[in-house]
Design an enzyme around this catalytic site. Structure first.
Site: not given
Length: 271
Positions: A35, A108
């Site tokens: 990701s 993230k």
């Protein structure tokens, strides 16, 4: 002390030091998914500064490790053995970032902070923060432009809007827009700032903050102000080596003249 007594004692001290460092200073984390490609690759080990946010809140553009809320689905898909030996192995492996990640740990990039309005897209398909389109050179692969739109989302105070750099493969705040907090996570859930890639050796280096948000105004319309990078990031990179078990054992076995800088002078005097 005899060697057979000293080595176990040194090992105990080393692991106590490693545990203290992991808990309060810096910790290695394993990257389980794609990701954050290409900023972070699967199986990378990153070092996380765990005390930087004791003095300030996370800023836009920083890569952080955090605990996902109840609505966030784990990304790693790792089935963990719950046996005593497996648990002990994970604890020891966690000291050096070799163990599989906890299923609720995520990594993230911070896109919006409290008060920001985040949405997509402008005419060029770019994410906007407070009406300013972002130029994001760290994006690896994005969704088709017709699948990108979301928001606008007003980030509540004390919360963060998170997105992965591999937009087409990142299950981030965009996926959870329908939960109570519009996909945002609380600042208190942040474990620390990922500031360096420690392994593999070919990818060793710091993770710089991008200039993407330098022109983005605050939620009140004020001009952004830049803050200097915290000092000591490079020094933190070597802490696990200096204070880890191998570092301490090396100090026990190293030649004494390396550890005592005055020894050469004394030898010259004896000569």
């Amino acid at each position: 002390m005899p060697l057979w007594q000293e080595i176990p004692l040194l090992l105990i001290i080393a692991f106590v030091l490693a545990t203290v460092i992991k808990t309060f200073v810096v910790q290695a984390f394993y990257i389980p998914s794609g990701s954050m490609e290409q900023t972070l690759l699967v199986s990378d080990r990153v070092l996380v500064n765990k005390f930087v946010y004791d003095t300030r809140d996370p800023r836009r553009g920083e890569v952080v490790v955090f605990r996902g809320t109840d609505s966030w689905v784990p990304e790693n898909g790792v089935q963990q053995n719950t046996g005593a030996l497996a648990t002990a192995g994970r604890m020891l492996g966690g000291l050096i970032g070799a163990a599989p990640p906890d299923e609720k740990d995520f990594v993230k990039r911070v896109i919006g902070v409290g008060g920001d309005v985040v949405q997509c897209c402008d005419k060029d398909g770019r994410v906007e923060v407070n009406g300013t389109p972002l130029v994001e050179p760290y994006i690896f692969e994005d969704d088709p432009i017709q699948e990108r739109p979301f928001g606008p989302v007003t980030v509540p105070d004390g919360r963060l809007f998170m997105m992965g750099d591999h937009r087409s493969r990142s299950a981030d705040s965009r996926v959870y827009l329908n939960d109570q907090w519009r996909g945002t996570i609380p600042v208190e859930a942040v474990i620390g700032q990922a500031y360096a890639t420690a392994w593999p050796a070919s990818r060793w280096g710091l993770l710089p903050e991008p200039d993407t948000f330098s022109d983005v105004p605050t939620a009140l319309g004020e001009k952004p102000h830049s803050e200097p990078q915290p000092a000591g990031a490079t020094a933190l990179l070597v802490l696990p080596v200096l204070f880890g078990p191998f570092g301490l054992l090396w100090s026990r076995r190293a030649p004494r003249w390396l550890l005592r800088p005055d020894s050469r002078r004394r030898r010259r005097l004896r000569w």
